[in-house]
Design an enzyme around this catalytic site. Structure first.
Site, short mmCIF file in Angstrom:
data_model
loop_
_atom_site.label_atom_id
_atom_site.label_comp_id
_atom_site.label_asym_id
_atom_site.label_seq_id
_atom_site.Cartn_x
_atom_site.Cartn_y
_atom_site.Cartn_z
CG HIS A 108 9.13 4.66 0.11
ND1 HIS A 108 9.99 5.58 -0.45
CD2 HIS A 108 8.03 4.63 -0.71
CE1 HIS A 108 9.44 6.09 -1.54
NE2 HIS A 108 8.26 5.53 -1.71
CG HIS A 172 1.72 6.81 -8.84
ND1 HIS A 172 1.91 5.65 -9.56
CD2 HIS A 172 2.78 6.89 -8.00
CE1 HIS A 172 3.02 5.06 -9.17
NE2 HIS A 172 3.57 5.80 -8.24
#
Length: 305
Positions: A108, A172
């Site tokens: 992805h 993140h």
């Protein structure tokens, strides 16, 4: 631009999804107006195509296919083999060591931006460039910048409109297995690339959804987002101070912004490719700290001045 598997999964609020989609739409308008003849992507991998049996710092695909994780494109991409081979040769000639792959599998991180910007991952010829951003140990950011500059210098010789995409989250720290802590089943995957069964993929998706739910509610053990660090990084790009990343320590990046903040390497490579043409101007200044996506999510467009 950032990517997130959670954009394709239940959980994020409609307000967040609408905000991000609006920003992506602006980037899509920019890309449509530019009408690229070729796309070059700098992207990470999340143990879907690259594993610890051989983990190169950089790799250029002469053929590639999407693995179809999280509902993204599954199947071949339109990779122009001669252009990709020439690019790899030029990067090697410049003194940057890069691997090549005639059968790259991309996830992805590569195909989501293509689908968001073009509607289909196969809409344009694309040369995928893998930048290891997850599997430690990692090399210095100066080498990432050198990679981008070498690619950019070569692209300038093609006489084509080339769109360069850097795909990665900013601060993140999602639940990604590590070589030091992964249980035996996960080690089989991240070392040997053992394919996941349908049930295992579903279980992983459920675990990601639950981790995001806990993180957004202030629970769990994931490192917090760091919007201040994110904004400082974006300002560095906007003000063309890219060379400053050469002095960044990898441990400092992880401590400040989470282990997966190393995905900014894809941004560094993309902006270095553009900076190889000289000065540039940025636009579409979008940023959102998005706990529901476990990511600092950002978008920038830029053109050579």
């Amino acid at each position: 631009m950032s990517h997130s598997p959670l954009l394709n999964l239940p959980g994020p609020s409609q307000e967040l999804l609408d905000d991000i989609e609006s920003a992506i739409a602006a980037a899509r308008d920019f890309v449509t107006a530019f009408d690229p003849e070729l796309v070059v992507t700098f992207s990470p991998d999340h143990y879907n195509g690259f594993f610890y049996n051989v983990m190169p710092p950089f790799c250029i695909a002469t053929a590639a296919e999407g693995v179809g994780d999280y509902g993204t494109h599954k199947g071949p991409l339109d990779v122009p083999v001669e252009l990709a081979t020439d690019c790899a040769r030029a990067v090697l000639d410049s003194g940057v060591d890069v691997a090549i792959s005639a059968a790259m599998q991309v996830d992805h991180g590569t195909v989501q931006p293509l689908q968001k910007l073009f509607g289909e991952a196969t809409a344009k010829p694309v040369i995928p460039v893998f930048v290891n951003s997850v599997a430690t140990p990692l090399g210095p950011l100066s080498r990432v910048r050198a990679l981008g500059a070498a690619v950019g210098a070569h692209l300038a010789t093609l006489g084509k409109r080339v769109l360069v995409v850097g795909s990665g989250g900013l601060s993140h720290d999602p639940p990604v297995p590590t070589l030091a802590t992964a249980p035996p089943a996960a080690l089989e995957r991240i070392v040997h690339g053992k394919p996941m069964t349908t049930e295992q993929r579903q279980a992983r998706q459920a675990a990601v959804i639950e981790a995001a739910r806990e993180f957004a509610s202030g629970q769990g053990s994931l490192a917090p987002l760091n919007p201040d660090w994110d904004h400082a990084f974006l300002d560095l790009l906007d003000t063309q101070r890219l060379a400053e990343v050469d002095g960044w320590d990898n441990g400092w990046i992880a401590a400040q912004a989470g282990n997966s903040a190393h995905e900014v390497r894809t941004w560094v490579a993309a902006f270095a490719a553009l900076a190889a043409q000289g000065s540039y101007e940025t636009g579409n200044h979008f940023y959102r700290a998005a706990p529901e996506l476990i990511a600092g999510f950002a978008i920038r467009t830029a053109v050579a001045a």
